[in-house]
Scaffold this active site. Structure first.
Site: not given
Length: 398
Positions: A206, A241-243
């Site tokens: 990601k 997972l965070d942005f």
């Protein structure tokens, strides 16, 4: 005269019979009877008689009808003890072998296992049942037909007749059976072969700027837009997972495996590479390892290793066994430090491959998935459709 000019609807003319073996001629057969039958006024010959004597008719040994006017069924049911065909057409193999295999009656019923079907006659090519191993529940009549027990129509008739049971209860037409079901025909247990379905696991790198959600009110890019399309089911993200966080993200198409990877009781380590502005002192390090209090409860790192660097480019490697929202960032912020970059590099036993660049994904091999899920390895290595190699791929966002 051409074919199109030939007269149609010509009157029917019965074929004359050929001279038989007993010296009879067609003229003397006018009052005779059909071979093996009792009709009168029918000429001997034609397609059925072929001019043979009465004792050599095509179906001279055909059994007579029952008292209710029905003949014996045409099936291999006598071979598995479902009916007594005696000398009927269904017992032709026993007649060919001179009656050596006495299958008439329920006492001489042949075993039900698909590997113990009737042996082929001399010079005949043996028929082998399909060796099918299913990974998902299948319809009962399909499984039994694939095992060589009978045709699907016959098996449906046996189900209606109450001769087949599943787990001690009468079976229903259209019922599905799975690995834990016990199927019996006339009380005899059937060996059915099932194998667990192997889930699919995708490793995704990601990048920053993507959200782990299918529905975002702000319309931001989502990680699901880059994943391959599933024919059946849907992708389940293992953790989040965070942005602004990058790194390894797992996707599976099996809910049980997803729960096994995410539930806190399994205590799978998540490893992160963290770049902070500044440097931890010894007191801060000990506090993060011993545990600090956050607004949603206590939190601590399992390990904390200095990865080197200076100034605003100082890296640390940390591991923890839970995945609460922004937990790593909040723990460093509690120490008065700001995280400038956060990247997940390992989830449990799965490490982010160096060949997997940002925005790319790859399938885990089936052997690796079996080890991860605790399933037995496939018995047909290299079979069609198996995932035996890894190959990073990139999908255009949909």
């Amino acid at each position: 005269m051409s074919t199109s000019q030939k007269p149609k609807n010509r009157p029917f003319r019965a074929k004359t019979g050929k001279p038989g073996g007993n010296g009879a001629n067609p003229g003397s057969a006018g009052a005779g009877s059909r071979p093996g039958g009792g009709g009168q006024g029918q000429p001997q010959g034609g397609r059925r008689g072929r001019g043979r004597p009465e004792t050599e008719g095509n179906r001279a040994d055909r059994p007579a009808r029952e008292s209710n006017g029905e003949r014996q069924p045409k099936s291999n049911a006598s071979a598995i003890g479902l009916s007594d065909l005696g000398g009927g057409r269904g017992n032709w193999r026993a007649r060919r072998q001179g009656g050596a295999a006495s299958l008439s009656g329920t006492d001489g019923g042949y075993p039900l296992a698909s590997s113990e079907l009737l042996p082929p006659a001399e010079g005949e090519r043996p028929k082998r049942p399909q060796d099918t191993t299913y990974t998902e529940p299948q319809r009962l009549h399909k499984v039994l037909a694939a095992a060589g027990i009978g045709s699907r129509r016959e098996i449906e008739e046996w189900i209606v007749a109450g001769r087949i049971s599943v787990n001690g209860e009468p079976a229903d037409v259209g019922q599905k059976v799975g690995p834990g079901d016990r199927v019996r025909i006339n009380g005899k247990l059937m060996p059915l072969r099932f194998a667990p379905r192997i889930p699919r696991v995708v490793l995704y790198h990601k990048p920053e700027g993507e959200i782990v959600s299918r529905d975002d009110p702000e319309g931001r890019p989502t990680v699901f837009d880059r994943l391959p399309v599933l024919r059946k089911g849907r992708w389940i993200a293992v953790g989040r997972l965070d942005f602004n966080t990058s790194g390894l993200l797992l996707f599976v198409n099996d809910g049980d495996l997803a729960n096994k990877l995410m539930h806190p009781r399994y205590e799978l380590d998540r490893e992160y590479a963290v770049r902070i502005l500044g440097e931890l002192d010894e007191a801060q390090r000990n506090a993060l390892l011993a545990g600090i209090e956050l607004e949603d409860g206590p939190a601590k790192f399992n390990t904390l290793v200095d990865g080197g660097g200076e100034g605003s480019n100082h890296w640390y490697r940390v591991t923890l066994s839970e995945g609460r929202n922004r937990e790593v960032r909040r723990m460093f912020e509690a120490m008065g430090l700001t995280v400038s970059r956060l990247m997940r590099v390992r989830y449990g036993p799965i490490v982010l491959p160096s060949r997997l660049k940002r925005g790319m994904w790859e399938d885990m091999t089936e052997d690796e998935v079996c080890v991860l899920a605790g399933l037995p390895k496939p018995v047909n290595p290299g079979g069609k459709g198996r995932r035996t190699t890894r190959q990073p791929r990139s999908t255009t966002p949909r």
